[in-house]
Write a protein that holds these residues in place. Structure first.
Motif, PDB file in Angstrom:
ATOM      1  N   ALA A 178       0.852  -1.185   0.000  1.00  0.00           N
ATOM      2  CA  ALA A 178       0.000   0.000   0.000  1.00  0.00           C
ATOM      3  C   ALA A 178       0.886   1.233   0.000  1.00  0.00           C
ATOM      4  CB  ALA A 178      -0.923   0.016   1.214  1.00  0.00           C
ATOM      5  N   ALA A 179       0.396   2.279  -0.611  1.00  0.00           N
ATOM      6  CA  ALA A 179       1.116   3.552  -0.599  1.00  0.00           C
ATOM      7  C   ALA A 179       0.102   4.672  -0.440  1.00  0.00           C
ATOM      8  CB  ALA A 179       1.932   3.743  -1.875  1.00  0.00           C
ATOM      9  N   ILE A 180       0.469   5.651   0.375  1.00  0.00           N
ATOM     10  CA  ILE A 180      -0.380   6.803   0.677  1.00  0.00           C
ATOM     11  C   ILE A 180       0.269   8.058   0.130  1.00  0.00           C
ATOM     12  CG2 ILE A 180      -1.105   8.310   2.587  1.00  0.00           C
ATOM     13  CD1 ILE A 180      -1.509   5.737   4.232  1.00  0.00           C
ATOM     14  N   LEU A 181      -0.550   8.893  -0.489  1.00  0.00           N
ATOM     15  CA  LEU A 181      -0.161  10.250  -0.860  1.00  0.00           C
ATOM     16  C   LEU A 181      -0.743  11.147   0.211  1.00  0.00           C
ATOM     17  CD1 LEU A 181       1.012  12.274  -2.975  1.00  0.00           C
ATOM     18  CD2 LEU A 181      -1.277  12.286  -4.011  1.00  0.00           C
ATOM     19  N   ASP A 182       0.121  11.828   0.969  1.00  0.00           N
ATOM     20  CA  ASP A 182      -0.402  12.679   2.036  1.00  0.00           C
ATOM     21  C   ASP A 182      -0.736  14.070   1.498  1.00  0.00           C
ATOM     22  OD1 ASP A 182       1.900  14.419   2.192  1.00  0.00           O
ATOM     23  OD2 ASP A 182       2.816  13.183   3.743  1.00  0.00           O
ATOM     24  N   GLY A 238       3.703   0.790   2.831  1.00  0.00           N
ATOM     25  CA  GLY A 238       3.692  -0.273   3.820  1.00  0.00           C
ATOM     26  C   GLY A 238       3.386  -1.597   3.142  1.00  0.00           C
ATOM     27  N   CYS A 239       3.686  -2.678   3.833  1.00  0.00           N
ATOM     28  CA  CYS A 239       3.397  -4.022   3.322  1.00  0.00           C
ATOM     29  C   CYS A 239       2.800  -4.849   4.445  1.00  0.00           C
ATOM     30  CB  CYS A 239       4.668  -4.686   2.792  1.00  0.00           C
ATOM     31  SG  CYS A 239       5.971  -4.887   4.017  1.00  0.00           S
ATOM     32  N   ASN A 240       2.146  -5.955   4.081  1.00  0.00           N
ATOM     33  CA  ASN A 240       1.614  -6.811   5.125  1.00  0.00           C
ATOM     34  C   ASN A 240       2.754  -7.575   5.788  1.00  0.00           C
ATOM     35  OD1 ASN A 240       1.635  -8.283   2.555  1.00  0.00           O
ATOM     36  ND2 ASN A 240       0.467  -9.916   3.545  1.00  0.00           N
ATOM     37  N   ALA A 265       1.372   1.518   6.004  1.00  0.00           N
ATOM     38  CA  ALA A 265       1.517   2.791   5.285  1.00  0.00           C
ATOM     39  C   ALA A 265       1.009   3.951   6.136  1.00  0.00           C
ATOM     40  CB  ALA A 265       0.765   2.726   3.952  1.00  0.00           C
ATOM     41  N   ILE A 266      -0.095   3.742   6.850  1.00  0.00           N
ATOM     42  CA  ILE A 266      -0.606   4.794   7.731  1.00  0.00           C
ATOM     43  C   ILE A 266       0.395   5.078   8.842  1.00  0.00           C
ATOM     44  CG2 ILE A 266      -2.385   5.323   9.451  1.00  0.00           C
ATOM     45  CD1 ILE A 266      -4.361   3.809   7.535  1.00  0.00           C
ATOM     46  N   SER A 267       0.969   4.043   9.426  1.00  0.00           N
ATOM     47  CA  SER A 267       1.987   4.240  10.468  1.00  0.00           C
ATOM     48  C   SER A 267       3.185   5.015   9.930  1.00  0.00           C
ATOM     49  CB  SER A 267       2.441   2.893  11.043  1.00  0.00           C
ATOM     50  OG  SER A 267       1.398   2.293  11.761  1.00  0.00           O
ATOM     51  N   ARG A 273      -9.363   2.459   9.607  1.00  0.00           N
ATOM     52  CA  ARG A 273      -8.064   3.120   9.833  1.00  0.00           C
ATOM     53  C   ARG A 273      -7.864   4.256   8.829  1.00  0.00           C
ATOM     54  NH1 ARG A 273      -6.393  -2.486  10.501  1.00  0.00           N
ATOM     55  NH2 ARG A 273      -5.775  -2.792  12.673  1.00  0.00           N
ATOM     56  N   ILE A 274      -8.179   3.986   7.564  1.00  0.00           N
ATOM     57  CA  ILE A 274      -8.051   5.018   6.529  1.00  0.00           C
ATOM     58  C   ILE A 274      -8.961   6.200   6.860  1.00  0.00           C
ATOM     59  CG2 ILE A 274      -8.446   5.532   4.083  1.00  0.00           C
ATOM     60  CD1 ILE A 274      -7.734   2.487   3.578  1.00  0.00           C
TER      61      ILE A 274
END
Length: 137
Positions: free
Chosen positions: A33-37, A45-47, A63-65, A97-98
């Motif tokens: 997963a990847a987040i654009l802030d 992040g990965c599992n 990714a959130i962390s 969480r998202i």
């Protein structure tokens, strides 16, 4: 504001790289997963599985962390990549969480090995959600 094509490409690359590093010795089901802030930075992040199955971590949680550890508090877009032909959407817990860091209209992009397969808003995946605004200040 929707992410630009170049931002989606960068999210895909970051999520795919994270997916390759996933620790999934039990399920063999690697997710990235990847987040654009809100500031334009990308966090991946990965599992990470565990022999005691309930204590593993999803890619989205990682990714959130990473985003929070990097000092950001708002998700502008998130991309999740998984294997196989089926769409790998965030689990229910990760949808919540998202929601903690994203608005209902936030894009959630779902990808496979060759690119983005589907696009949802967070509201489509988690309708009538409970979020920070529901709690008194």
């Amino acid at each position: 504001m929707s992410p630009a094509a170049t931002e989606i490409d960068a999210l895909f690359a970051a999520a795919k790289a994270a997916q390759a590093r996933a620790y999934a010795p039990y399920s063999r089901f690697q997710v990235g997963a990847a987040i654009l802030d809100a500031g334009g930075s990308i966090h991946a992040g990965c599992n990470v599985e565990n022999a005691a199955y309930p204590v593993g971590a999803c890619a989205e949680a990682g990714a959130i962390s990473a985003m929070v550890a990097g000092g950001a508090r708002a998700i502008r877009a998130i991309l999740v990549i998984g294997p196989g032909e089926e769409l790998v959407t965030p689990c229910g817990a990760c949808r919540q969480r998202i929601r903690e860091f994203a608005a209902p209209e936030t894009p959630v992009l779902i990808a496979g090995p060759d690119g983005v397969r589907a696009r949802f808003s967070l509201a489509e995946l988690l309708p009538a959600s409970f979020g920070p605004a529901n709690l008194p200040k």
